[in-house]
Design an enzyme around this catalytic site. Structure first.
Site, PDB file in Angstrom:
ATOM      1  N   ALA A 129       0.769  -1.242   0.000  1.00  0.00           N
ATOM      2  CA  ALA A 129       0.000   0.000   0.000  1.00  0.00           C
ATOM      3  C   ALA A 129       0.803   1.296   0.000  1.00  0.00           C
ATOM      4  CB  ALA A 129      -0.951   0.002   1.204  1.00  0.00           C
ATOM      5  N   ALA A 130       2.032   1.296   0.509  1.00  0.00           N
ATOM      6  CA  ALA A 130       2.770   2.564   0.614  1.00  0.00           C
ATOM      7  C   ALA A 130       3.057   3.142  -0.766  1.00  0.00           C
ATOM      8  CB  ALA A 130       4.070   2.347   1.380  1.00  0.00           C
ATOM      9  N   PRO A 131       3.008   4.473  -0.889  1.00  0.00           N
ATOM     10  CA  PRO A 131       2.872   5.473   0.172  1.00  0.00           C
ATOM     11  C   PRO A 131       1.436   5.802   0.575  1.00  0.00           C
ATOM     12  CG  PRO A 131       3.339   6.561  -1.893  1.00  0.00           C
ATOM     13  CD  PRO A 131       3.415   5.095  -2.190  1.00  0.00           C
ATOM     14  N   GLU A 134       1.929  -2.792   4.394  1.00  0.00           N
ATOM     15  CA  GLU A 134       3.238  -2.487   3.819  1.00  0.00           C
ATOM     16  C   GLU A 134       4.278  -3.297   4.571  1.00  0.00           C
ATOM     17  OE1 GLU A 134       6.339  -1.699   1.856  1.00  0.00           O
ATOM     18  OE2 GLU A 134       4.429  -0.877   1.135  1.00  0.00           O
ATOM     19  N   CYS A 143       3.719  -0.900 -12.341  1.00  0.00           N
ATOM     20  CA  CYS A 143       4.200   0.265 -13.089  1.00  0.00           C
ATOM     21  C   CYS A 143       5.315  -0.206 -14.022  1.00  0.00           C
ATOM     22  CB  CYS A 143       4.668   1.381 -12.169  1.00  0.00           C
ATOM     23  SG  CYS A 143       5.878   0.885 -10.930  1.00  0.00           S
TER      24      CYS A 143
END
Length: 455
Positions: free
Chosen positions: A114-116, A136, A233
Protein backbone atom coordinates in the site's frame (compact mmCIF):
# COMPACT_ATOMS: atom_id res chain seq x y z
CA UNK A 1 18.98 7.17 -22.62
CA UNK A 2 16.73 4.14 -22.28
CA UNK A 3 18.42 0.71 -22.19
CA UNK A 4 18.61 -0.94 -25.62
CA UNK A 5 17.57 -4.28 -24.13
CA UNK A 6 14.50 -2.59 -22.62
CA UNK A 7 13.33 -1.10 -25.95
CA UNK A 8 13.97 -4.41 -27.68
CA UNK A 9 11.85 -6.23 -25.06
CA UNK A 10 8.82 -4.05 -25.86
CA UNK A 11 8.78 -4.68 -29.60
CA UNK A 12 5.61 -6.45 -30.65
CA UNK A 13 3.59 -5.32 -27.63
CA UNK A 14 0.23 -3.90 -28.82
CA UNK A 15 0.27 -0.12 -28.74
CA UNK A 16 4.04 0.23 -28.50
CA UNK A 17 5.44 2.86 -30.85
CA UNK A 18 9.20 3.03 -30.26
CA UNK A 19 9.71 6.48 -31.76
CA UNK A 20 6.78 8.12 -29.95
CA UNK A 21 7.61 6.27 -26.73
CA UNK A 22 11.22 7.47 -26.71
CA UNK A 23 10.15 11.01 -27.62
CA UNK A 24 7.79 11.06 -24.63
CA UNK A 25 10.74 10.14 -22.39
CA UNK A 26 12.68 13.14 -23.68
CA UNK A 27 10.10 15.56 -22.30
CA UNK A 28 11.53 17.45 -19.35
CA UNK A 29 8.29 18.77 -17.89
CA UNK A 30 6.58 16.16 -15.76
CA UNK A 31 2.85 15.65 -15.44
CA UNK A 32 1.37 16.54 -12.06
CA UNK A 33 -2.05 15.44 -10.86
CA UNK A 34 -3.94 15.56 -7.58
CA UNK A 35 -7.08 13.98 -6.17
CA UNK A 36 -9.13 15.96 -3.67
CA UNK A 37 -10.15 14.41 -0.38
CA UNK A 38 -13.96 14.11 -0.67
CA UNK A 39 -14.34 13.98 3.11
CA UNK A 40 -12.52 17.27 3.71
CA UNK A 41 -13.23 19.31 0.59
CA UNK A 42 -16.70 20.40 1.83
CA UNK A 43 -14.99 22.24 4.71
CA UNK A 44 -12.43 24.03 2.53
CA UNK A 45 -12.78 27.80 2.45
CA UNK A 46 -10.45 28.04 -0.52
CA UNK A 47 -9.44 25.59 -3.26
CA UNK A 48 -5.64 25.20 -3.25
CA UNK A 49 -3.82 26.61 -6.32
CA UNK A 50 -7.13 26.85 -8.21
CA UNK A 51 -5.40 28.81 -10.96
CA UNK A 52 -3.26 25.74 -11.73
CA UNK A 53 -6.15 23.31 -12.19
CA UNK A 54 -5.89 22.53 -15.89
CA UNK A 55 -8.29 19.68 -16.69
CA UNK A 56 -10.02 16.81 -14.89
CA UNK A 57 -8.48 13.34 -14.90
CA UNK A 58 -11.19 11.66 -17.01
CA UNK A 59 -11.36 8.34 -15.17
CA UNK A 60 -11.39 9.64 -11.57
CA UNK A 61 -13.65 11.76 -9.37
CA UNK A 62 -12.53 15.30 -8.54
CA UNK A 63 -9.00 14.61 -9.74
CA UNK A 64 -7.09 17.22 -11.70
CA UNK A 65 -4.05 17.77 -13.88
CA UNK A 66 -2.08 20.87 -12.94
CA UNK A 67 -0.46 23.25 -15.39
CA UNK A 68 2.75 23.10 -13.34
CA UNK A 69 4.05 21.49 -10.17
CA UNK A 70 3.77 23.88 -7.22
CA UNK A 71 5.75 23.57 -4.02
CA UNK A 72 3.42 21.12 -2.28
CA UNK A 73 5.63 21.12 0.80
CA UNK A 74 4.84 24.80 1.34
CA UNK A 75 1.08 24.35 0.97
CA UNK A 76 -0.49 23.90 4.43
CA UNK A 77 -3.49 22.18 2.85
CA UNK A 78 -1.31 19.24 1.78
CA UNK A 79 -0.41 18.76 5.45
CA UNK A 80 -4.08 19.10 6.39
CA UNK A 81 -5.05 16.26 4.03
CA UNK A 82 -7.11 18.35 1.61
CA UNK A 83 -5.79 16.37 -1.37
CA UNK A 84 -3.39 13.63 -2.38
CA UNK A 85 -0.71 14.06 -5.04
CA UNK A 86 -1.23 10.92 -7.10
CA UNK A 87 -0.09 9.78 -10.52
CA UNK A 88 -3.07 9.99 -12.88
CA UNK A 89 -2.73 6.57 -14.50
CA UNK A 90 -3.01 4.79 -11.14
CA UNK A 91 -6.31 6.58 -10.47
CA UNK A 92 -7.85 4.29 -13.10
CA UNK A 93 -8.53 1.91 -10.19
CA UNK A 94 -11.60 4.05 -9.48
CA UNK A 95 -12.97 3.52 -12.99
CA UNK A 96 -12.57 -0.23 -12.49
CA UNK A 97 -14.47 -0.12 -9.21
CA UNK A 98 -17.25 2.00 -10.70
CA UNK A 99 -17.92 -0.72 -13.25
CA UNK A 100 -17.39 -3.81 -11.12
CA UNK A 101 -18.80 -2.69 -7.73
CA UNK A 102 -21.09 0.22 -8.67
CA UNK A 103 -22.95 0.23 -5.35
CA UNK A 104 -20.41 -0.43 -2.58
CA UNK A 105 -21.78 -1.22 0.86
CA UNK A 106 -19.73 -2.71 3.69
CA UNK A 107 -16.90 -4.40 1.78
CA UNK A 108 -13.69 -5.48 3.49
CA UNK A 109 -10.79 -4.51 1.20
CA UNK A 110 -7.09 -5.40 1.20
CA UNK A 111 -4.38 -3.19 -0.32
CA UNK A 112 -1.49 -5.61 0.12
CA UNK A 113 1.37 -3.36 -1.02
CA UNK A 114 0.00 0.00 0.00
CA UNK A 115 2.77 2.56 0.61
CA UNK A 116 2.87 5.47 0.17
CA UNK A 117 -0.95 5.49 0.25
CA UNK A 118 -2.38 6.89 -2.98
CA UNK A 119 -4.45 3.84 -3.82
CA UNK A 120 -5.30 3.27 -0.15
CA UNK A 121 -6.88 6.71 0.17
CA UNK A 122 -8.70 6.16 -3.12
CA UNK A 123 -10.11 2.89 -1.79
CA UNK A 124 -11.07 4.57 1.49
CA UNK A 125 -13.07 7.17 -0.41
CA UNK A 126 -14.76 4.69 -2.74
CA UNK A 127 -15.60 2.19 0.01
CA UNK A 128 -16.64 4.88 2.47
CA UNK A 129 -18.99 2.47 4.26
CA UNK A 130 -16.47 -0.38 4.19
CA UNK A 131 -13.02 -0.84 5.66
CA UNK A 132 -9.59 -0.99 4.03
CA UNK A 133 -6.67 -3.01 5.38
CA UNK A 134 -3.55 -1.28 4.02
CA UNK A 135 -0.41 -3.36 4.36
CA UNK A 136 3.24 -2.49 3.82
CA UNK A 137 6.04 -4.96 4.44
CA UNK A 138 8.88 -2.40 4.79
CA UNK A 139 8.84 -0.70 8.19
CA UNK A 140 10.01 2.74 7.00
CA UNK A 141 7.45 2.76 4.18
CA UNK A 142 4.74 1.66 6.60
CA UNK A 143 5.50 4.79 8.63
CA UNK A 144 4.99 6.96 5.52
CA UNK A 145 1.76 5.11 4.78
CA UNK A 146 0.51 5.74 8.33
CA UNK A 147 1.32 9.45 8.05
CA UNK A 148 -0.63 9.82 4.80
CA UNK A 149 -3.55 7.84 6.21
CA UNK A 150 -3.64 10.10 9.29
CA UNK A 151 -3.80 13.17 7.06
CA UNK A 152 -6.67 11.59 5.11
CA UNK A 153 -8.64 11.70 8.36
CA UNK A 154 -10.97 8.67 8.17
CA UNK A 155 -11.28 5.76 10.59
CA UNK A 156 -11.96 3.13 7.91
CA UNK A 157 -8.29 2.28 7.24
CA UNK A 158 -6.26 -0.25 9.24
CA UNK A 159 -2.51 -0.05 8.55
CA UNK A 160 -0.58 -3.30 8.96
CA UNK A 161 3.14 -4.06 8.69
CA UNK A 162 3.36 -7.71 7.65
CA UNK A 163 4.65 -10.08 5.03
CA UNK A 164 1.99 -11.26 2.55
CA UNK A 165 2.21 -14.84 3.84
CA UNK A 166 0.90 -13.67 7.21
CA UNK A 167 -2.49 -13.08 5.58
CA UNK A 168 -2.96 -16.78 4.80
CA UNK A 169 -4.77 -17.27 8.11
CA UNK A 170 -7.52 -14.89 6.99
CA UNK A 171 -8.90 -17.23 4.35
CA UNK A 172 -11.97 -16.12 2.38
CA UNK A 173 -11.95 -12.84 4.34
CA UNK A 174 -11.73 -9.99 1.81
CA UNK A 175 -14.29 -8.85 -0.76
CA UNK A 176 -11.65 -7.02 -2.78
CA UNK A 177 -7.86 -7.40 -3.00
CA UNK A 178 -5.62 -4.91 -4.75
CA UNK A 179 -2.10 -6.09 -5.51
CA UNK A 180 -0.11 -3.16 -6.83
CA UNK A 181 2.84 -5.44 -7.21
CA UNK A 182 6.50 -4.59 -6.59
CA UNK A 183 7.99 -4.45 -10.09
CA UNK A 184 10.93 -3.41 -12.23
CA UNK A 185 9.57 0.14 -12.41
CA UNK A 186 9.95 0.84 -16.13
CA UNK A 187 6.70 2.80 -16.10
CA UNK A 188 8.36 5.40 -13.89
CA UNK A 189 11.45 6.00 -16.04
CA UNK A 190 10.37 9.59 -16.73
CA UNK A 191 10.05 10.37 -13.02
CA UNK A 192 12.83 8.26 -11.55
CA UNK A 193 16.20 8.19 -13.27
CA UNK A 194 17.43 5.59 -10.76
CA UNK A 195 14.84 3.16 -12.13
CA UNK A 196 16.52 3.38 -15.55
CA UNK A 197 19.90 2.49 -14.06
CA UNK A 198 18.48 -0.41 -12.05
CA UNK A 199 16.50 -1.99 -14.90
CA UNK A 200 17.71 -5.29 -16.32
CA UNK A 201 16.28 -8.39 -17.96
CA UNK A 202 17.32 -10.34 -14.85
CA UNK A 203 15.45 -7.94 -12.57
CA UNK A 204 12.30 -8.28 -14.67
CA UNK A 205 12.49 -12.07 -14.31
CA UNK A 206 13.06 -11.78 -10.56
CA UNK A 207 10.10 -9.42 -10.18
CA UNK A 208 7.87 -11.79 -12.13
CA UNK A 209 8.69 -14.61 -9.71
CA UNK A 210 8.08 -12.34 -6.74
CA UNK A 211 4.71 -11.28 -8.14
CA UNK A 212 3.69 -14.92 -8.48
CA UNK A 213 4.81 -15.61 -4.91
CA UNK A 214 2.81 -12.74 -3.45
CA UNK A 215 -0.26 -13.74 -5.47
CA UNK A 216 0.01 -17.29 -4.16
CA UNK A 217 0.22 -16.10 -0.56
CA UNK A 218 -2.83 -13.83 -0.66
CA UNK A 219 -5.25 -15.38 -3.16
CA UNK A 220 -6.77 -17.60 -0.48
CA UNK A 221 -7.81 -14.48 1.46
CA UNK A 222 -10.26 -13.52 -1.27
CA UNK A 223 -13.89 -14.52 -0.85
CA UNK A 224 -15.56 -16.62 -3.55
CA UNK A 225 -17.01 -14.09 -5.97
CA UNK A 226 -14.53 -11.48 -4.79
CA UNK A 227 -12.61 -9.04 -6.97
CA UNK A 228 -8.84 -9.25 -7.53
CA UNK A 229 -7.12 -6.22 -9.07
CA UNK A 230 -3.54 -6.66 -10.24
CA UNK A 231 -1.37 -3.72 -11.30
CA UNK A 232 2.24 -2.76 -11.94
CA UNK A 233 4.20 0.27 -13.09
CA UNK A 234 6.04 -1.95 -15.58
CA UNK A 235 5.68 -2.39 -19.34
CA UNK A 236 7.19 -5.90 -19.40
CA UNK A 237 5.00 -8.77 -20.57
CA UNK A 238 6.69 -11.02 -17.99
CA UNK A 239 5.26 -8.83 -15.22
CA UNK A 240 1.95 -8.06 -16.88
CA UNK A 241 0.23 -10.42 -19.36
CA UNK A 242 2.23 -13.43 -18.19
CA UNK A 243 1.05 -12.85 -14.63
CA UNK A 244 -2.55 -12.60 -15.76
CA UNK A 245 -2.15 -16.00 -17.43
CA UNK A 246 -0.60 -17.32 -14.21
CA UNK A 247 -3.59 -16.10 -12.18
CA UNK A 248 -6.04 -17.74 -14.57
CA UNK A 249 -4.14 -21.04 -14.82
CA UNK A 250 -3.18 -21.51 -11.17
CA UNK A 251 -6.26 -20.18 -9.38
CA UNK A 252 -9.04 -20.27 -11.95
CA UNK A 253 -9.63 -16.51 -11.77
CA UNK A 254 -12.04 -15.15 -14.35
CA UNK A 255 -10.84 -12.18 -16.39
CA UNK A 256 -13.09 -9.10 -16.26
CA UNK A 257 -13.26 -6.71 -19.20
CA UNK A 258 -13.50 -3.00 -18.41
CA UNK A 259 -15.03 -0.41 -20.69
CA UNK A 260 -12.68 2.38 -21.74
CA UNK A 261 -13.19 5.49 -23.85
CA UNK A 262 -11.13 5.85 -27.07
CA UNK A 263 -10.09 9.39 -26.18
CA UNK A 264 -8.42 8.17 -22.99
CA UNK A 265 -5.61 6.58 -25.00
CA UNK A 266 -5.49 3.44 -22.86
CA UNK A 267 -4.41 0.33 -24.78
CA UNK A 268 -6.54 -2.79 -24.21
CA UNK A 269 -4.55 -6.03 -24.47
CA UNK A 270 -5.13 -9.75 -24.01
CA UNK A 271 -2.78 -12.40 -22.71
CA UNK A 272 -1.48 -15.08 -25.04
CA UNK A 273 -2.77 -18.21 -23.24
CA UNK A 274 -6.09 -17.22 -21.67
CA UNK A 275 -6.98 -14.03 -23.54
CA UNK A 276 -7.19 -12.29 -20.15
CA UNK A 277 -7.94 -8.60 -20.47
CA UNK A 278 -5.37 -6.03 -19.43
CA UNK A 279 -4.99 -2.27 -19.73
CA UNK A 280 -1.68 -0.64 -20.53
CA UNK A 281 -0.85 3.05 -20.20
CA UNK A 282 1.88 4.37 -22.53
CA UNK A 283 3.14 7.93 -21.82
CA UNK A 284 2.93 8.86 -25.51
CA UNK A 285 -0.78 7.95 -25.56
CA UNK A 286 -2.12 8.96 -22.13
CA UNK A 287 -1.53 11.93 -19.90
CA UNK A 288 0.22 9.96 -17.20
CA UNK A 289 3.03 7.55 -16.49
CA UNK A 290 3.42 3.90 -17.43
CA UNK A 291 0.92 1.58 -15.79
CA UNK A 292 -0.69 -1.83 -16.30
CA UNK A 293 -3.81 -3.17 -14.63
CA UNK A 294 -5.98 -6.27 -14.95
CA UNK A 295 -9.15 -7.30 -13.12
CA UNK A 296 -10.38 -10.73 -12.10
CA UNK A 297 -13.28 -12.32 -10.33
CA UNK A 298 -12.82 -15.34 -8.11
CA UNK A 299 -15.26 -18.15 -8.96
CA UNK A 300 -18.15 -18.58 -6.54
CA UNK A 301 -17.17 -22.20 -6.00
CA UNK A 302 -15.87 -22.64 -2.48
CA UNK A 303 -12.65 -24.64 -2.41
CA UNK A 304 -11.23 -25.81 0.89
CA UNK A 305 -12.58 -25.04 4.32
CA UNK A 306 -13.22 -21.64 5.81
CA UNK A 307 -10.91 -21.06 8.70
CA UNK A 308 -12.41 -20.07 12.01
CA UNK A 309 -11.68 -16.37 12.20
CA UNK A 310 -10.50 -15.87 15.74
CA UNK A 311 -10.96 -12.55 17.46
CA UNK A 312 -8.13 -10.92 19.34
CA UNK A 313 -8.50 -9.34 22.71
CA UNK A 314 -8.03 -5.59 22.46
CA UNK A 315 -7.91 -3.59 25.67
CA UNK A 316 -11.01 -1.49 26.24
CA UNK A 317 -10.89 1.40 28.70
CA UNK A 318 -13.51 1.70 31.40
CA UNK A 319 -16.42 4.11 31.21
CA UNK A 320 -14.82 6.03 34.06
CA UNK A 321 -11.66 6.49 31.95
CA UNK A 322 -13.48 7.57 28.81
CA UNK A 323 -16.12 9.82 30.38
CA UNK A 324 -13.94 12.95 30.63
CA UNK A 325 -12.60 12.37 27.08
CA UNK A 326 -16.12 12.02 25.70
CA UNK A 327 -17.10 15.21 27.47
CA UNK A 328 -14.01 17.06 26.27
CA UNK A 329 -14.44 16.19 22.59
CA UNK A 330 -18.15 15.19 22.40
CA UNK A 331 -17.43 11.79 20.86
CA UNK A 332 -20.55 10.33 19.14
CA UNK A 333 -21.85 7.10 20.66
CA UNK A 334 -21.40 5.08 17.44
CA UNK A 335 -17.67 4.88 18.16
CA UNK A 336 -15.98 2.05 20.06
CA UNK A 337 -13.21 3.05 22.47
CA UNK A 338 -10.06 0.93 22.71
CA UNK A 339 -6.48 1.23 23.87
CA UNK A 340 -3.31 0.77 21.84
CA UNK A 341 -0.22 1.10 23.99
CA UNK A 342 -0.91 4.30 25.98
CA UNK A 343 -3.22 5.87 23.42
CA UNK A 344 -6.99 6.14 23.70
CA UNK A 345 -8.51 5.33 20.32
CA UNK A 346 -11.90 5.10 18.68
CA UNK A 347 -13.25 3.28 15.64
CA UNK A 348 -16.76 3.05 14.23
CA UNK A 349 -18.56 0.14 15.84
CA UNK A 350 -19.36 -1.30 12.40
CA UNK A 351 -15.61 -1.89 11.89
CA UNK A 352 -14.92 -3.25 15.36
CA UNK A 353 -15.23 -6.98 14.65
CA UNK A 354 -13.07 -6.68 11.54
CA UNK A 355 -10.38 -5.00 13.63
CA UNK A 356 -10.58 -7.79 16.22
CA UNK A 357 -10.15 -10.49 13.59
CA UNK A 358 -7.34 -8.74 11.72
CA UNK A 359 -5.40 -7.96 14.88
CA UNK A 360 -5.47 -11.63 15.91
CA UNK A 361 -3.14 -12.53 13.04
CA UNK A 362 -1.39 -9.32 11.98
CA UNK A 363 0.70 -6.53 13.43
CA UNK A 364 -1.48 -3.44 13.56
CA UNK A 365 0.52 -0.27 13.09
CA UNK A 366 -2.46 2.04 13.05
CA UNK A 367 -6.21 1.65 13.40
CA UNK A 368 -9.13 3.94 14.09
CA UNK A 369 -8.45 7.46 15.32
CA UNK A 370 -6.06 8.20 18.15
CA UNK A 371 -7.57 10.68 20.59
CA UNK A 372 -4.53 11.11 22.80
CA UNK A 373 -3.00 9.89 26.05
CA UNK A 374 -2.90 10.67 29.73
CA UNK A 375 0.15 12.36 31.22
CA UNK A 376 -0.44 12.36 34.92
CA UNK A 377 -3.89 13.91 35.30
CA UNK A 378 -3.66 15.80 32.03
CA UNK A 379 -5.01 14.51 28.73
CA UNK A 380 -2.72 15.25 25.76
CA UNK A 381 -4.71 15.23 22.48
CA UNK A 382 -3.02 13.49 19.57
CA UNK A 383 -2.07 15.14 16.31
CA UNK A 384 -4.15 12.49 14.58
CA UNK A 385 -7.27 13.74 16.35
CA UNK A 386 -6.72 17.20 14.93
CA UNK A 387 -6.42 15.78 11.39
CA UNK A 388 -9.45 13.50 11.76
CA UNK A 389 -12.94 14.12 10.45
CA UNK A 390 -14.38 14.46 13.96
CA UNK A 391 -16.13 17.80 14.29
CA UNK A 392 -14.90 18.62 17.85
CA UNK A 393 -17.53 21.33 18.48
CA UNK A 394 -16.26 22.04 22.00
CA UNK A 395 -12.70 22.78 20.83
CA UNK A 396 -11.71 26.38 20.08
CA UNK A 397 -10.27 26.68 16.58
CA UNK A 398 -7.86 29.44 15.53
CA UNK A 399 -7.69 30.21 11.82
CA UNK A 400 -4.16 30.99 10.63
CA UNK A 401 -2.88 33.09 7.76
CA UNK A 402 -0.41 31.49 5.35
CA UNK A 403 2.74 32.78 7.07
CA UNK A 404 1.40 31.74 10.47
CA UNK A 405 0.47 28.30 9.15
CA UNK A 406 3.94 27.78 7.69
CA UNK A 407 5.57 28.90 10.94
CA UNK A 408 3.39 26.40 12.79
CA UNK A 409 4.30 23.59 10.35
CA UNK A 410 7.98 24.43 10.83
CA UNK A 411 7.35 24.06 14.59
CA UNK A 412 8.45 27.61 15.19
CA UNK A 413 7.18 29.78 18.05
CA UNK A 414 4.00 31.61 17.11
CA UNK A 415 1.95 34.32 18.80
CA UNK A 416 -1.80 33.71 18.85
CA UNK A 417 -4.85 34.92 20.69
CA UNK A 418 -6.77 31.90 21.87
CA UNK A 419 -8.49 30.39 24.86
CA UNK A 420 -6.29 29.24 27.69
CA UNK A 421 -5.41 25.58 27.28
CA UNK A 422 -5.77 23.45 24.14
CA UNK A 423 -6.71 25.07 20.83
CA UNK A 424 -6.83 23.62 17.33
CA UNK A 425 -5.19 25.68 14.59
CA UNK A 426 -6.52 25.61 11.04
CA UNK A 427 -5.84 26.96 7.57
CA UNK A 428 -8.59 27.61 5.02
CA UNK A 429 -11.00 25.79 7.31
CA UNK A 430 -9.02 22.57 7.80
CA UNK A 431 -7.30 21.73 11.07
CA UNK A 432 -3.50 21.49 11.07
CA UNK A 433 -2.85 20.46 14.67
CA UNK A 434 -2.75 21.68 18.27
CA UNK A 435 -1.35 24.53 20.30
CA UNK A 436 -1.58 25.08 24.03
CA UNK A 437 -2.10 28.65 25.13
CA UNK A 438 -0.38 29.47 28.43
CA UNK A 439 -0.31 32.79 30.34
CA UNK A 440 3.04 33.86 28.87
CA UNK A 441 3.49 31.79 25.70
CA UNK A 442 1.94 29.46 23.13
CA UNK A 443 3.30 25.91 22.90
CA UNK A 444 3.46 24.47 19.38
CA UNK A 445 2.51 20.77 19.41
CA UNK A 446 3.15 19.98 15.76
CA UNK A 447 5.03 16.64 15.55
CA UNK A 448 8.78 17.26 15.34
CA UNK A 449 9.29 14.43 12.84
CA UNK A 450 6.77 16.02 10.45
CA UNK A 451 8.01 19.61 10.57
CA UNK A 452 8.81 21.44 7.32
CA UNK A 453 12.53 21.90 6.84
CA UNK A 454 12.30 23.62 3.46
CA UNK A 455 12.60 27.42 3.41
Amino acid sequence: MLPTAFIHSLKGIPGFDAEAFMAAHQQTQGITSIRFNPFKKPYLKEIPFSSLLQAPVPWATDAWYLTERPSFTLDPLLHAGAYYVQEASSMFIEAILNQTIPNPTNEVVLDISAAPGGKTTLLSAYFKHGIVVANEIIKSRAAILSENVMKWGTDNIIVTNNEPRHFEKLSHFFDVILLDAPCSGSGLFRKDKNAVEEWSVENVAACSLRQQKISKEIIGCLKPGGLFIYSTCSYSVEEDENITDYLCNEYGLESVRVQIQPEWGIVEVQSSLNAAWGYRFFPDKVKGEGFFVAVFKKPNVIEGVFQNWLEAHIAIPSAKQTAPIEAMFQIPDFYQFFLQEDSFKIISKVYWRTLLMVSKHLYIKRAGISLGSLKGKDFIPSHELALSLLQLPSVNQIELHLNEALAYLRKQPIELNGNMGWNAVSYCGLRLGWVKVLPNRVNNYYPSEWRILKD
